[in-house]
Scaffold this motif. Structure first.
Motif, PDB file in Angstrom:
ATOM      1  N   SER A 142       0.832  -1.046   0.148  1.00  0.00           N
ATOM      2  CA  SER A 142      -0.318   0.199  -0.113  1.00  0.00           C
ATOM      3  C   SER A 142       0.829   1.356   0.029  1.00  0.00           C
ATOM      4  O   SER A 142       2.054   1.191   0.316  1.00  0.00           O
ATOM      5  CB  SER A 142      -1.053   0.323   1.341  1.00  0.00           C
ATOM      6  OG  SER A 142      -1.442  -1.226   0.949  1.00  0.00           O
ATOM      7  N   ARG A 195       0.563   5.608   0.311  1.00  0.00           N
ATOM      8  CA  ARG A 195      -0.180   6.871   0.804  1.00  0.00           C
ATOM      9  C   ARG A 195       0.376   8.123  -0.086  1.00  0.00           C
ATOM     10  O   ARG A 195       0.912   8.463  -0.700  1.00  0.00           O
ATOM     11  CB  ARG A 195       0.001   7.552   2.272  1.00  0.00           C
ATOM     12  CG  ARG A 195      -1.086   6.812   2.747  1.00  0.00           C
ATOM     13  CD  ARG A 195      -1.330   7.559   4.445  1.00  0.00           C
ATOM     14  NE  ARG A 195      -2.719   6.882   4.352  1.00  0.00           N
ATOM     15  CZ  ARG A 195      -3.962   7.189   4.706  1.00  0.00           C
ATOM     16  NH1 ARG A 195      -3.717   8.744   4.377  1.00  0.00           N
ATOM     17  NH2 ARG A 195      -5.745   7.128   5.314  1.00  0.00           N
ATOM     18  N   SER A 208      -7.254   8.060  -0.259  1.00  0.00           N
ATOM     19  CA  SER A 208      -6.742   8.851   0.705  1.00  0.00           C
ATOM     20  C   SER A 208      -5.013   7.739   0.569  1.00  0.00           C
ATOM     21  O   SER A 208      -3.677   8.141   0.580  1.00  0.00           O
ATOM     22  CB  SER A 208      -6.361   9.106   1.659  1.00  0.00           C
ATOM     23  OG  SER A 208      -7.593  10.142   1.966  1.00  0.00           O
ATOM     24  N   GLY A 209      -5.294   6.557   0.570  1.00  0.00           N
ATOM     25  CA  GLY A 209      -4.148   5.843   0.754  1.00  0.00           C
ATOM     26  C   GLY A 209      -5.009   3.945   0.199  1.00  0.00           C
ATOM     27  O   GLY A 209      -5.852   3.929   0.675  1.00  0.00           O
TER      28      GLY A 209
END
Ligand SMILES: C[S@@+](CC[C@H](N)C(=O)[O-])C[C@H]1O[C@@H](n2cnc3c(N)ncnc32)[C@H](O)[C@@H]1O
Length: 195
Positions: free
Chosen positions: A86, A88, A113-114
């Motif tokens: 992941s 951000r 957003s992330g």
């Protein structure tokens, strides 16, 4: 617990970053807003977790990846091990996607957003395809997008009461005639899928 075959391990790039003060991101070359997740921070996290290249699929979550659908979920559920990356802010240094990841996956054509929620979506969808994940109260065979329903949408469900505010359950479902019920459900599924 989602199943008997699922072992989840969570890693924070900050715990293994080679940079000072837990730094994992940096300003983009060429300028512009936002911070970019550094390739060395991601590589260090993979090295720490696996002692080198993982040797299995590494999925980078990005809105620019292959869109997640049931077909892709089934493919990923076949994997013995899976690593999900992941990001951000502005996202990954492109070299993460090009060289450290084997696949890039998007959970849909919109930007979050992330990667936390995309990771949870992917893990949940994959985990429920693993043996032992579903209890007897939930069927994983005849559901939307399954081969059993020709990749189409699932038929409607009803439960008690049989009548509520004048809204009635289709008579056939109360008939006890399992063959006719199965045929009705198949037809409903096809109708819904046609739209
Ligand atoms: C704000 S997004 C970055 C968007 C990127 N700058 C772009 O325009 O494609 C930050 C991170 O959230 C995750 N993310 C956001 N939306 C996503 C989606 N639809 N599918 C998968 N991951 C997503 C990804 O890990 C991404 O790197």
């Amino acid at each position: 617990m989602l199943g008997t075959e699922l072992e989840l391990r969570l890693f924070n790039y900050r715990d293994t970053t080679p940079l000072r003060a837990g730094q994992v991101d940096d300003e983009p070359y060429g300028g512009g807003a936002g911070m970019v997740l550094r390739v060395d921070a991601v590589a260090a996290a993979l090295d720490a977790a696996y002692g080198g290249p993982p040797g299995h699929k590494v999925v980078a979550l990005t809105p620019q990846g292959r869109q997640l659908d049931q077909q892709l979920v089934e493919e990923l559920a076949e994997e013995e091990n899976l690593t999900v990356l992941s990001a951000r802010f502005e996202g990954f240094d492109e070299r993460v996607v090009e060289h450290l990841a084997t696949d890039a996956v998007s959970i849909g054509p919109y930007v979050l957003s992330g990667g936390e929620l995309p990771a949870m979506v992917l893990v949940d969808a994959v985990a429920r395809r693993l043996p032992g994940a579903l209890g007897s109260e939930e069927s994983g065979l005849e559901e939307s997008f399954s081969a059993e329903l020709e990749g189409g949408l699932e038929y409607p469900h009803y439960t008690r009461p049989a009548e509520f505010r004048g809204w009635e359950v289709p008579e056939i479902l109360l008939s006890g005639d399992h063959a006719r019920i199965a045929a009705w459900r198949r037809e409903q599924s096809r109708e819904r899928t046609r739209g």
